[in-house]
Design an enzyme around this catalytic site. Structure first.
Site, PDB file in Angstrom:
ATOM      1  N   GLU A 176       0.826  -1.217   0.000  1.00 24.96           N
ATOM      2  CA  GLU A 176       0.000   0.000   0.000  1.00 24.96           C
ATOM      3  C   GLU A 176       0.853   1.256   0.000  1.00 24.96           C
ATOM      4  O   GLU A 176       0.664   2.162   0.815  1.00 24.96           O
ATOM      5  CB  GLU A 176      -0.960  -0.006   1.203  1.00 24.96           C
ATOM      6  CG  GLU A 176      -1.998  -1.115   1.114  1.00 24.96           C
ATOM      7  CD  GLU A 176      -3.112  -1.012   2.150  1.00 24.96           C
ATOM      8  OE1 GLU A 176      -2.886  -0.397   3.203  1.00 24.96           O
ATOM      9  OE2 GLU A 176      -4.198  -1.552   1.899  1.00 24.96           O
ATOM     10  N   GLU A 375      -5.728  -8.293  -0.976  1.00 19.60           N
ATOM     11  CA  GLU A 375      -6.432  -8.071   0.290  1.00 19.60           C
ATOM     12  C   GLU A 375      -7.872  -7.701  -0.018  1.00 19.60           C
ATOM     13  O   GLU A 375      -8.139  -6.915  -0.928  1.00 19.60           O
ATOM     14  CB  GLU A 375      -5.830  -6.902   1.109  1.00 19.60           C
ATOM     15  CG  GLU A 375      -4.482  -7.184   1.698  1.00 19.60           C
ATOM     16  CD  GLU A 375      -3.965  -6.045   2.579  1.00 19.60           C
ATOM     17  OE1 GLU A 375      -4.778  -5.291   3.150  1.00 19.60           O
ATOM     18  OE2 GLU A 375      -2.736  -5.910   2.678  1.00 19.60           O
TER      19      GLU A 375
HETATM   20  P1  P53 Z   1      -7.028  -2.528   9.438  1.00 20.49           P
HETATM   21  C1  P53 Z   1      -6.254   1.823   5.485  1.00 20.49           C
HETATM   22  C2  P53 Z   1      -7.108   1.679   4.401  1.00 20.49           C
HETATM   23  C3  P53 Z   1      -7.101   0.507   3.671  1.00 20.49           C
HETATM   24  C4  P53 Z   1      -6.237  -0.510   4.019  1.00 20.49           C
HETATM   25  O1  P53 Z   1      -6.772  -2.606   7.860  1.00 20.49           O
HETATM   26  C5  P53 Z   1      -5.382  -0.364   5.078  1.00 20.49           C
HETATM   27  C6  P53 Z   1      -5.387   0.799   5.824  1.00 20.49           C
HETATM   28  C7  P53 Z   1      -4.490   0.958   6.997  1.00 20.49           C
HETATM   29  O2  P53 Z   1      -5.216   0.731   8.171  1.00 20.49           O
HETATM   30  O3  P53 Z   1      -4.478  -1.296   5.424  1.00 20.49           O
HETATM   31  C8  P53 Z   1      -4.450  -2.589   4.856  1.00 20.49           C
HETATM   32  O4  P53 Z   1      -6.125  -3.558  10.047  1.00 20.49           O
HETATM   33  C9  P53 Z   1      -3.107  -3.168   5.219  1.00 20.49           C
HETATM   34  C10 P53 Z   1      -3.168  -4.214   6.287  1.00 20.49           C
HETATM   35  C11 P53 Z   1      -4.338  -3.926   7.198  1.00 20.49           C
HETATM   36  C12 P53 Z   1      -5.614  -4.080   6.393  1.00 20.49           C
HETATM   37  O5  P53 Z   1      -5.606  -3.224   5.274  1.00 20.49           O
HETATM   38  O6  P53 Z   1      -6.670  -1.152   9.814  1.00 20.49           O
HETATM   39  O7  P53 Z   1      -2.357  -3.621   4.118  1.00 20.49           O
HETATM   40  O8  P53 Z   1      -1.923  -4.277   6.932  1.00 20.49           O
HETATM   41  O9  P53 Z   1      -4.377  -4.717   8.335  1.00 20.49           O
HETATM   42  C13 P53 Z   1      -6.861  -3.814   7.187  1.00 20.49           C
HETATM   43  O10 P53 Z   1      -8.462  -2.866   9.639  1.00 20.49           O
END
Ligand code: P53
Length: 477
Positions: A176, A375
């Site tokens: 990201e 993801e």
């Molecule tokens: P969490 C922000 C927006 C979209 C994805 O996020 C993001 C974030 C950062 O918070 O992160 C990605 O755990 C990232 C992972 C993360 C996952 O999305 O905040 O690549 O490390 O855990 C989910 O709910």
């Protein structure tokens, strides 16, 4: 429907710092994730000056995958996974980041993990830098503010490319990388780049410089990786959040266009090998005077990525201000407005399955590269029933609706898709909030926000559902 590739990579995604724990095992150094405390829903994580007594640092122990991986991989095999996306913790290989020789114990850990996965028919998919750079590089070099960090990263990448050249085929450079386009909060710049903005500094200028060194480092890694093994597929990893205009008003349309450019120029550079014209003009007009050399531009041209990996959770909507400057500057922390046509999760993440199909078409039109959804998932508070099971129909619904749109993009729109690895398919520490109870898993892990629990793993309803999706290659949803 479906028509996915025969070798479609159904998988699951995690990141080292969010599940491994063992923060001081095997000679591991302190990473940026190790100095971030637990926040809560609506409460930001604190970044402390080093590891201080009296704070809760949830990544230190996480779900202790470091000691549980053998049993966990058996569960992953039971789920039917064909791919497992994780990162290599940079601090296990180069604990401080600036050493000349790698740490053998760290390299051995990933050899053992990859062997265990391959033995179980699961292909490792590896991110080189996922929000976990060595903290020493922050204190000594200011993180990615420093050009020197390019060399440290390249040494790390070269070391692991050589070591695992026969075990790993799919790689991504920076997780990201475009989160830091949001310079209005300290989280993204710190997790992406180990950068803390000082009082009086222009955060935007600092970001553009750090991000430039990263895209150069990424392009160098692509070139070196292809020399080490021409079969390597080395991708970008972009946080894809489609940005819609709130209305058909032309100013809103152009605002959305600028927002998209501001958030996704990273992918333009990584895929096209050059900066888009608007950004070069923007940086010139702002007088940033960045360190971008002709040699760097050549490196970017020679190091284009092989595919676009991306995360997809939500879409956002933007609205133009009444007095936009000529540059139509996009400020993520100020310009996003609620989209009244979609629902949102408890954390305010707007649920938009069709946005995934939109995003896949958008990437495909813009870069003409294979895509990899690395993801996607639904963060929620799970409740255990009397027997200790989680009936997460809300998660199944979220995934079903997204996979349906993914399959439309492949079948109807002709997008070339490598695989789908849902995020946090085993419960782990949230990146954004540091919570355990914001869960994405198909596998439940008995640990809560306070750090209490047996760490026992159990299957949620979504586990059995996804197992069948994989078995039918996405035909039976
Ligand atoms: P969490 C922000 C927006 C979209 C994805 O996020 C993001 C974030 C950062 O918070 O992160 C990605 O755990 C990232 C992972 C993360 C996952 O999305 O905040 O690549 O490390 O855990 C989910 O709910």
């Amino acid at each position: 429907m479906a028509k996915l590739r025969e070798d479609f990579l159904w998988g699951g995604a995690v990141a080292a710092h969010q599940l491994e724990g063992g923060w001081q095992e095997g000679g591991k150094g302190v990473s940026v994730a190790d100095v971030m405390t637990a926040g809560a829903n609506g409460v930001e994580r604190t970044i402390t000056d080093g590891v201080l007594p009296g704070y809760n640092y949830p990544n230190h122990d996480a779900i202790d995958f470091y000691h549980h991986y053998k049993d966990d991989v058996k569960l992953f095999a039971d789920l039917g996974l064909k791919a497992f996306r994780t990162s290599i913790a940079w601090t296990r290989i180069f604990p401080n980041g600036d050493e000349t020789e790698p740490n053998e114990a760290g390299l051995q850990f990933y050899d053992d993990l990859f062997d265990e996965l391959l033995k179980n028919g699961i292909e490792p998919v590896i991110t080189l830098s996922h929000f976990e750079m060595p903290y020493h590089l922050v204190t000594e070099y200011g993180g990615w503010r420093s050009r020197k960090v390019i060399d440290f990263f390249v040494r790390f990448a070269t070391t692991v490319f050589k070591r695992y050249k026969n075990k790993v085929r799919y790689w991504m450079t920076f997780n990201e990388i475009n989160n830091q386009a949001n310079v209005g909060t300290e989280f993204a710049l710190f997790t992406n780049s180990g950068v803390k903005v000082k009082p009086g500094e222009d955060a935007e200028k600092v970001m553009y410089q750090a991000a430039h060194y990263e895209v150069v480092a990424s392009a160098l890694a692509v070139q070196i990786g292809h020399q080490i093994n021409p079969d390597f597929q080395i991708g970008a990893m972009i946080a894809m959040v489609p940005l819609y205009p709130i209305s058909p008003r032309p100013a809103d349309i152009f605002k959305a266009e600028r927002a998209i450019q501001t958030r996704y120029w990273f992918a333009d550079v990584q895929a096209n090998g050059e900066y888009p014209a608007w950004l070069t003009r923007y940086q010139e007009r702002a007088g940033f005077n960045l360190d971008i050399t002709l040699e760097d531009r050549d490196v970017l041209k020679q190091g284009k990525v092989d595919y676009i990996g991306f995360s997809y959770y939500m879409s956002n909507t933007v609205k133009a201000k009444d007095d936009e400057p000529d540059s139509y500057k996009y400020e993520e922390d100020k310009d996003i407005v609620r989209n009244p046509t979609v629902e949102a999760s408890e954390w305010g993440w707007q649920i938009d399955p069709q946005g995934l199909r939109y995003a896949m078409n958008w990437f495909n039109d813009r870069y003409k590269l294979p895509l990899f959804i690395v993801e996607n998932g639904f963060g929620a508070i799970d409740k255990l029933d009397a027997d200790g099971h989680v009936h997460d129909d809300y998660r199944v619904n979220y995934m079903r609706e997204h996979i349906e749109q993914m399959e439309l993009a492949v079948d109807v729109d002709g997008v070339d898709l490598i695989g789908y690895t849902p995020w946090g398919f085993i419960d782990l520490v949230s990146a954004g909030t540091g919570q355990m109870d914001k869960r994405y898993g198909l596998i439940y892990v008995d640990k809560n926000d306070k750090g209490e629990g047996t760490l026992a793993r159990s299957k949620k309803d979504s586990f059995y559902w996804f197992q069948n999706v994989i078995k039918t290659n996405g035909e039976d949803l």
